[in-house]
Write an enzyme that holds these catalytic residues in place. Structure first.
Site, PDB file in Angstrom:
ATOM      1  N   HIS A   1       0.840  -1.208   0.000  1.00 31.69           N
ATOM      2  CA  HIS A   1       0.000   0.000   0.000  1.00 31.69           C
ATOM      3  C   HIS A   1       0.873   1.256   0.000  1.00 31.69           C
ATOM      4  O   HIS A   1       0.620   2.209  -0.744  1.00 31.69           O
ATOM      5  CB  HIS A   1      -0.872   0.063   1.269  1.00 31.69           C
TER       6      HIS A   1
ATOM      7  N   LYS B   1     -15.228  -7.762   4.557  1.00 32.30           N
ATOM      8  CA  LYS B   1     -14.060  -8.223   5.315  1.00 32.30           C
ATOM      9  C   LYS B   1     -14.289  -8.052   6.806  1.00 32.30           C
ATOM     10  O   LYS B   1     -15.002  -7.149   7.240  1.00 32.30           O
ATOM     11  CB  LYS B   1     -12.808  -7.430   4.895  1.00 32.30           C
TER      12      LYS B   1
ATOM     13  N   ARG C   1      -2.301  -5.647  -8.288  1.00 32.36           N
ATOM     14  CA  ARG C   1      -1.216  -6.599  -8.051  1.00 32.36           C
ATOM     15  C   ARG C   1      -1.098  -7.627  -9.163  1.00 32.36           C
ATOM     16  O   ARG C   1      -0.020  -7.943  -9.627  1.00 32.36           O
ATOM     17  CB  ARG C   1      -1.454  -7.358  -6.735  1.00 32.36           C
TER      18      ARG C   1
HETATM   19  O1  PNS Z   1      -8.705  -2.310   0.333  1.00 31.09           O
HETATM   20  P1  PNS Z   1     -10.021  -2.817  -0.185  1.00 31.09           P
HETATM   21  O2  PNS Z   1     -10.787  -3.513   0.919  1.00 31.09           O
HETATM   22  O3  PNS Z   1      -9.891  -3.686  -1.407  1.00 31.09           O
HETATM   23  O4  PNS Z   1     -10.841  -1.519  -0.628  1.00 31.09           O
HETATM   24  C1  PNS Z   1     -12.136  -1.614  -1.150  1.00 31.09           C
HETATM   25  C2  PNS Z   1     -12.837  -0.257  -1.015  1.00 31.09           C
HETATM   26  C3  PNS Z   1     -12.878   0.130   0.448  1.00 31.09           C
HETATM   27  C4  PNS Z   1     -12.080   0.787  -1.808  1.00 31.09           C
HETATM   28  C5  PNS Z   1     -14.283  -0.400  -1.565  1.00 31.09           C
HETATM   29  O5  PNS Z   1     -14.918  -1.430  -0.891  1.00 31.09           O
HETATM   30  C6  PNS Z   1     -15.069   0.905  -1.426  1.00 31.09           C
HETATM   31  O6  PNS Z   1     -14.903   1.818  -2.205  1.00 31.09           O
HETATM   32  N1  PNS Z   1     -15.955   0.973  -0.397  1.00 31.09           N
HETATM   33  C7  PNS Z   1     -16.759   2.129  -0.140  1.00 31.09           C
HETATM   34  C8  PNS Z   1     -18.232   1.839  -0.485  1.00 31.09           C
HETATM   35  C9  PNS Z   1     -18.471   2.005  -1.964  1.00 31.09           C
HETATM   36  O7  PNS Z   1     -18.306   3.073  -2.529  1.00 31.09           O
HETATM   37  N2  PNS Z   1     -18.875   0.893  -2.606  1.00 31.09           N
HETATM   38  C10 PNS Z   1     -19.098   0.844  -4.047  1.00 31.09           C
HETATM   39  C11 PNS Z   1     -17.786   0.556  -4.779  1.00 31.09           C
HETATM   40  S1  PNS Z   1     -18.076   0.430  -6.477  1.00 31.09           S
END
Ligand code: PNS
Length: 158
Positions: free
Chosen positions: A17, A41, A90
């Protein structure tokens, strides 16, 4: 001035990250690391703890701020006038999910998603794997910043 957002659950932040954040910070005027819960998660660290760790390990980057949010990423971006989302990729296995999210975010808001390919040295790293290694007493010092390694060990080591 262009501000980008680097979103994630960062539970906890890894060297992978951090690599993406440093490279994104070098490419934009301002970068906000946007930390949230991922509904899919199980949280190890609270949002406050995660934000604290990110702040500690990005303190050397003058144009980086850290924020937490609840709700949609596009709403967070709209509130802050952010039009660019930066994500790390990744491997091919990341691509399908990331593509879906990029396209959904593009439909929901006025945002463009840009992908940075992860440095090969970090391509195997994930927060989940690092937590598993720490849970069984393995050495995670190569995978996360020192302060994060200490907290992981304190929370998880058998
Ligand atoms: O590190 P991660 O868990 O892969 O990140 C995923 C994250 C947090 C970026 C994604 O779940 C997110 O944007 N969550 C906020 C809610 C949202 O906007 N959901 C719609 C995404 S299209």
């Amino acid at each position: 001035m262009t501000t980008a957002a680097c979103p994630g659950s960062f539970d906890p932040i890894t060297n992978g990250h951090l690599d993406v954040i440093e490279r994104a910070a070098a490419s934009f005027d301002e970068l906000v690391v946007a930390c949230t819960r991922n509904a899919g998660k199980h949280d190890l660290f609270s949002l406050e703890e995660r934000v604290g760790m990110i702040e500690e390990v990005t303190g050397h980057l003058g144009n980086v701020t850290v924020a937490s949010f609840d709700g949609l990423l596009v709403d967070f971006c709209a509130e802050r006038g952010v039009r660019v989302i930066v994500k790390g990729l990744r491997a091919v296995s990341d691509f399908e999910y990331e593509l879906q999210m990029a396209q959904m975010n593009g439909r929901l808001g006025e945002v463009e998603t840009l992908f940075l390919t992860t440095s090969p040295v970090y391509s195997f790293l994930s927060s989940s794997l690092v937590k598993e290694v720490a849970r069984f007493g393995g050495d995670v010092s190569d995978f996360v910043p020192e302060t994060v390694a200490r907290r992981l060990t304190a929370r998880l080591a058998p």
